[in-house]
Design a protein around this motif. Sequence first.
Motif, PDB file in Angstrom:
ATOM      1  N   GLY A 216      38.008  50.225   8.967  1.00 32.03           N
ATOM      2  CA  GLY A 216      36.619  50.213   9.437  1.00 32.03           C
ATOM      3  C   GLY A 216      36.469  49.737  10.870  1.00 32.03           C
ATOM      4  O   GLY A 216      35.406  49.899  11.468  1.00 32.03           O
ATOM      5  N   TRP A 217      37.536  49.165  11.431  1.00 30.95           N
ATOM      6  CA  TRP A 217      37.488  48.679  12.813  1.00 30.95           C
ATOM      7  C   TRP A 217      37.940  49.818  13.741  1.00 30.95           C
ATOM      8  O   TRP A 217      39.096  49.938  14.096  1.00 30.95           O
ATOM      9  N   VAL A 218      36.986  50.663  14.093  1.00 20.77           N
ATOM     10  CA  VAL A 218      37.320  51.866  14.845  1.00 20.77           C
ATOM     11  C   VAL A 218      36.912  51.774  16.318  1.00 20.77           C
ATOM     12  O   VAL A 218      37.256  52.664  17.111  1.00 20.77           O
ATOM     13  N   SER A 219      36.164  50.732  16.679  1.00 24.70           N
ATOM     14  CA  SER A 219      35.729  50.605  18.074  1.00 24.70           C
ATOM     15  C   SER A 219      36.656  49.657  18.835  1.00 24.70           C
ATOM     16  O   SER A 219      37.871  49.730  18.674  1.00 24.70           O
ATOM     17  N   SER A 220      36.099  48.750  19.601  1.00 20.91           N
ATOM     18  CA  SER A 220      36.934  47.973  20.535  1.00 20.91           C
ATOM     19  C   SER A 220      37.370  46.617  19.988  1.00 20.91           C
ATOM     20  O   SER A 220      37.887  45.794  20.730  1.00 20.91           O
ATOM     21  N   ILE A 221      37.173  46.380  18.702  1.00 22.81           N
ATOM     22  CA  ILE A 221      37.661  45.170  18.049  1.00 22.81           C
ATOM     23  C   ILE A 221      38.584  45.585  16.911  1.00 22.81           C
ATOM     24  O   ILE A 221      38.297  46.534  16.182  1.00 22.81           O
ATOM     25  N   GLY A 222      39.693  44.894  16.747  1.00 25.07           N
ATOM     26  CA  GLY A 222      40.618  45.198  15.670  1.00 25.07           C
ATOM     27  C   GLY A 222      42.003  44.701  15.997  1.00 25.07           C
ATOM     28  O   GLY A 222      42.321  44.426  17.158  1.00 25.07           O
ATOM     29  N   LYS A 223      42.827  44.592  14.970  1.00 29.05           N
ATOM     30  CA  LYS A 223      44.141  43.976  15.152  1.00 29.05           C
ATOM     31  C   LYS A 223      45.056  44.773  16.075  1.00 29.05           C
ATOM     32  O   LYS A 223      45.926  44.204  16.738  1.00 29.05           O
ATOM     33  N   TYR A 224      44.850  46.080  16.151  1.00 30.85           N
ATOM     34  CA  TYR A 224      45.771  46.886  16.947  1.00 30.85           C
ATOM     35  C   TYR A 224      45.562  46.692  18.455  1.00 30.85           C
ATOM     36  O   TYR A 224      46.486  46.895  19.233  1.00 30.85           O
ATOM     37  N   ILE A 225      44.352  46.318  18.852  1.00 27.18           N
ATOM     38  CA  ILE A 225      44.133  45.988  20.262  1.00 27.18           C
ATOM     39  C   ILE A 225      45.044  44.835  20.669  1.00 27.18           C
ATOM     40  O   ILE A 225      45.784  44.912  21.665  1.00 27.18           O
ATOM     41  N   ASP A 226      45.014  43.772  19.888  1.00 23.35           N
ATOM     42  CA  ASP A 226      45.837  42.595  20.196  1.00 23.35           C
ATOM     43  C   ASP A 226      47.324  42.930  20.132  1.00 23.35           C
ATOM     44  O   ASP A 226      48.109  42.487  20.987  1.00 23.35           O
ATOM     45  N   GLU A 227      47.734  43.699  19.124  1.00 26.37           N
ATOM     46  CA  GLU A 227      49.149  44.040  18.969  1.00 26.37           C
ATOM     47  C   GLU A 227      49.638  44.906  20.128  1.00 26.37           C
ATOM     48  O   GLU A 227      50.748  44.705  20.638  1.00 26.37           O
ATOM     49  N   PHE A 228      48.811  45.854  20.546  1.00 24.44           N
ATOM     50  CA  PHE A 228      49.200  46.743  21.638  1.00 24.44           C
ATOM     51  C   PHE A 228      49.318  45.976  22.946  1.00 24.44           C
ATOM     52  O   PHE A 228      50.284  46.127  23.699  1.00 24.44           O
ATOM     53  N   GLU A 229      48.339  45.132  23.229  1.00 23.98           N
ATOM     54  CA  GLU A 229      48.392  44.333  24.455  1.00 23.98           C
ATOM     55  C   GLU A 229      49.618  43.429  24.462  1.00 23.98           C
ATOM     56  O   GLU A 229      50.322  43.328  25.484  1.00 23.98           O
ATOM     57  N   ALA A 230      49.905  42.796  23.343  1.00 22.37           N
ATOM     58  CA  ALA A 230      51.064  41.892  23.278  1.00 22.37           C
ATOM     59  C   ALA A 230      52.365  42.656  23.453  1.00 22.37           C
ATOM     60  O   ALA A 230      53.278  42.207  24.177  1.00 22.37           O
ATOM     61  N   ALA A 231      52.480  43.803  22.807  1.00 21.59           N
ATOM     62  CA  ALA A 231      53.713  44.604  22.906  1.00 21.59           C
ATOM     63  C   ALA A 231      53.919  45.104  24.325  1.00 21.59           C
ATOM     64  O   ALA A 231      55.049  45.108  24.839  1.00 21.59           O
ATOM     65  N   PHE A 232      52.834  45.497  24.972  1.00 20.48           N
ATOM     66  CA  PHE A 232      52.979  46.055  26.321  1.00 20.48           C
ATOM     67  C   PHE A 232      53.304  44.966  27.335  1.00 20.48           C
ATOM     68  O   PHE A 232      54.141  45.160  28.224  1.00 20.48           O
ATOM     69  N   ALA A 233      52.679  43.814  27.204  1.00 18.33           N
ATOM     70  CA  ALA A 233      53.002  42.690  28.096  1.00 18.33           C
ATOM     71  C   ALA A 233      54.465  42.291  27.927  1.00 18.33           C
ATOM     72  O   ALA A 233      55.188  42.072  28.910  1.00 18.33           O
ATOM     73  N   ARG A 234      54.900  42.206  26.690  1.00 13.09           N
ATOM     74  CA  ARG A 234      56.292  41.843  26.410  1.00 13.09           C
ATOM     75  C   ARG A 234      57.253  42.853  27.030  1.00 13.09           C
ATOM     76  O   ARG A 234      58.268  42.489  27.628  1.00 13.09           O
TER      77      ARG A 234
END
Length: 370
Positions: free
Chosen positions: A27-45
Amino acid sequence: MDSYIPISQPSIGARERELVLDAVDSGWVSSIGKYIDEFEAAFARYCGTEFALAVSNGTTGLHLALVTLGLGPGDEVIIPDLTFVATANAVAYTGASPVLADIDPDTLCMDPASVESLVTERTRVIMPVHLYGHPADMDALAAIAKPRGIAVIEDAAEAHGAEYKGRRVGGLSQCGVFSFYGNKVVTTGEGGMLTTNDRAFYQRAKRLRDHAMSPERRYFHDERGYNYRMTNLQAALGVAQMERIDDFLKGRDEIMAWYRSAIPSSETVRLNRVKNWAASAFWMVCLEVDGFNEARREAFMGKLKQRGIDSRPYFCTMSSMPMYQQKPLPVAARKAQSGLNLPCFVGLSKKDVERIGGVVNELLADVDQR
């Protein structure tokens, strides 16, 4: 009849479908959701930076980086003449002026000597583009910028995973900006990412990305911000793509090796050149032919298309466009007319590349005879 070979296509598999459907089901299809955080963390790493900030696309990422630095009318940003127009447009959106530098003939990235000649008291930012996946000479640019207090922002839209002296792009300056358009090394359909080690820069950019909403009072805004957010659906796709980025880059290295075997380089015909201090992401395969002008190149590309092979011209120079028009810069102008890109994407086979090389060599021989 041989099948048509496109210039690029994304590699979307079962893992991408799994994560995107999970995001849909959550249900989290907009700009909030766990994948935002996971993607940002993976890309920074991956880039070796402390922070990464997901945005709606690479162009908004460049604009956000510039407004985070406070650019406005009267300021100047030095960019390469040969780039995609988003680089110049992002500067213009702030009211600042893009100042065009010529390029290095091997890397196709901005020439530090040209940059140094353009610095004025109004220069606020130097913005190199890691064009077609090859990094710019960042040490030489830093030597110009740092003593003068000029910021450096990497336009790394095309260079995911490229390395400069053993360090990945995106972590070589105050800020890096990436694109995840459908033809990029990693895709989220549309989308972008800012990378930085500067905590204050990151916090400021994050605030401006989300309408500059007050952290103390919801729906109160004491300055103008932007809606430059990425959706959780896009980020889910990005997380799956980041799991495969090493394979994507290995595949592009292999494809480039096949091209070098299939199309012999000479004094007049060149494929991508790579400096000994660089590892290119090979976003695009670059073919340059001395003697090509725009008409000859277009005719060559038309013959490729007739044989079922897609291609695309190098970007037009910024100095040739009405809104940024100025006297042509010699290297950039020459390369913009003599260069084209050949198909390059994961899924391209050795047989495909051999077919492309055979047609290219045949057409080049015909050009030589004329």
